[in-house]
Structures are given as C-alpha cells and as structure tokens.
Design a protein around this motif. Structure first.
Motif, mmCIF file in Angstrom:
data_model
loop_
_atom_site.group_PDB
_atom_site.id
_atom_site.type_symbol
_atom_site.label_atom_id
_atom_site.label_comp_id
_atom_site.label_asym_id
_atom_site.label_seq_id
_atom_site.Cartn_x
_atom_site.Cartn_y
_atom_site.Cartn_z
ATOM 1 N N GLN A 119 25.715 86.170 40.367
ATOM 2 C CA GLN A 119 26.014 86.045 38.933
ATOM 3 C C GLN A 119 25.381 84.776 38.374
ATOM 4 O O GLN A 119 24.779 84.787 37.306
ATOM 5 N N TRP A 120 25.496 83.677 39.099
ATOM 6 C CA TRP A 120 24.925 82.411 38.665
ATOM 7 C C TRP A 120 23.399 82.494 38.579
ATOM 8 O O TRP A 120 22.803 82.016 37.618
ATOM 9 N N ASN A 122 21.579 85.086 37.979
ATOM 10 C CA ASN A 122 21.201 85.891 36.820
ATOM 11 C C ASN A 122 21.311 85.107 35.517
ATOM 12 O O ASN A 122 20.578 85.369 34.568
ATOM 13 N N GLU A 123 22.239 84.159 35.459
ATOM 14 C CA GLU A 123 22.437 83.366 34.247
ATOM 15 C C GLU A 123 21.510 82.160 34.168
ATOM 16 O O GLU A 123 21.193 81.697 33.080
ATOM 17 N N CYS A 124 21.090 81.635 35.288
ATOM 18 C CA CYS A 124 20.313 80.398 35.308
ATOM 19 C C CYS A 124 19.114 80.574 36.231
ATOM 20 O O CYS A 124 19.216 80.375 37.447
ATOM 21 N N ASN A 125 17.976 80.937 35.659
ATOM 22 C CA ASN A 125 16.791 81.271 36.455
ATOM 23 C C ASN A 125 16.136 80.077 37.134
ATOM 24 O O ASN A 125 15.813 80.129 38.311
ATOM 25 N N ASP A 149 20.179 72.037 36.169
ATOM 26 C CA ASP A 149 19.530 73.068 35.362
ATOM 27 C C ASP A 149 18.088 72.678 35.057
ATOM 28 O O ASP A 149 17.599 71.635 35.496
ATOM 29 N N ASP A 157 30.256 73.813 37.003
ATOM 30 C CA ASP A 157 30.668 75.048 36.350
ATOM 31 C C ASP A 157 31.855 75.626 37.116
ATOM 32 O O ASP A 157 31.788 75.775 38.342
ATOM 33 N N ARG A 166 34.350 82.278 32.890
ATOM 34 C CA ARG A 166 34.207 80.826 32.834
ATOM 35 C C ARG A 166 35.528 80.176 32.428
ATOM 36 O O ARG A 166 36.153 80.549 31.457
#
Length: 177
Positions: A119-120, A122-125, A149, A157, A166
């Motif tokens: 999941q992480w 997919n959110e933060c490439n 990031d 997070d 979240r």
C-alpha cells in the motif's frame, strides 16, 4: 659543533614527542569510539531478555519469534509470538513502570506488514523505506512506517493495524544535510 648537534637532537626530539602524542591521542579516540559503540549497542538490546521471561511467564505465549522496539510517547517492546494452539500474537510490553499493562493483538486480525508495504509503495513511488514496525499510540494499535520522500523529508506515517487507514502523519524537513 656541540651546539649544532644539540640543535639537531632537540629538533628531532620535538618531532618524536609530537608524533608520540598524536599516536596516543589517536589510539585514545579509537578506544573511546569502540567503547561508545559497544555501550550504544548494549543499551539498544537492554531488557530484551527480561521481556522474554516476563512474556513467557505472564501470557499464553509459548514461542517468541522476534522482539522489536517502538519509541513514541511511551516505549514498548513489540513481541511477535505464538501460543500453544499456534495462534500468532503481537504483544506490546511497556518498558516503563512497575505495573505492566500488556496489549495483545491476534495477528490474524491485522493487515500484514507486506500488505502495508505494498500500500505504501503504491502511494509513494520515489520514496526510500527505512522501517515498518507495529506501534501503540493512545492505546490504538498502528503500523509505523518511517521513510524519506522524494522531497527529502523524513516521514513518520501511522496507519491502522486493522484496515490501513491513516491515523496521523509527521513530515519533518531536514535543516542540515
């Protein structure tokens, strides 16, 4: 001639003592660094054996797979283990205080670490993952994801351990490189 020899001897004597002092200082600094490293590593694992003993005596856990540490407002050893029926459990063992209130979670009820990591991702490439560990904040079990990031911020997070929603997030900007 005698004065010239004394001057050469004094010049070499000064060089000898300077090198000797420099070598002694270097060795002293190296020994201090080794001692400091050993002390830090020892404090990092302090209390793990005591936690193992307490968990095995006070709970139904019969096998401990691993122990990690979570540091938030309160510090916990996060114990991954199994009971007699081979049910996997996660136990939060508080490190402070004499009265220990354990929080036990059935691992079959939580989202796996791999699912949270997917999941992480997919959110933060373009992010650099540092660590994922179970957390306990205000008696709420969470996943703590620590990463850098693409803006070079340090991110903490916190996601629900049950559904991945979240809970809170901290973004820290680096002042010094």
């Amino acid at each position: 001639m005698k004065n010239k020899r004394n001057a050469v001897f004094l010049g070499r004597s000064w060089l000898f003592w300077s090198l000797l002092i420099l070598i002694l200082l270097s060795v002293s600094c190296l020994l201090y660094a080794i001692f400091l490293y050993h002390d830090v590593m020892e404090s990092k694992t302090a209390g793990v054996e005591e936690t193992k003993e307490q968990i095995l005596q006070a709970t139904s856990i019969t096998k401990i797979d691993r122990i990690e540490q979570f540091n938030g407002a309160d510090s916990y050893h996060v114990v991954f283990g199994q009971n007699e029926d081979n049910e996997e459990k996660i136990i939060f063992y508080p490190l402070e205080g004499n009265e220990k209130t354990l929080t036990t979670i059935d691992k079959s009820e939580v989202i796996t670490e791999e699912s949270i990591k997917t999941q992480w991702m997919n959110e933060c490439n373009d992010c650099d993952l540092l660590n994922i560990v179970p957390a306990l904040i205000d008696d709420t079990p969470l996943w703590e994801i620590i990463y850098n990031d693409n803006s070079n911020r340090y991110i903490l997070d916190y996601l629900s351990i049950y559904d991945g929603s979240r809970y809170e997030q901290y973004r820290l900007i680096r002042m010094f490189q």
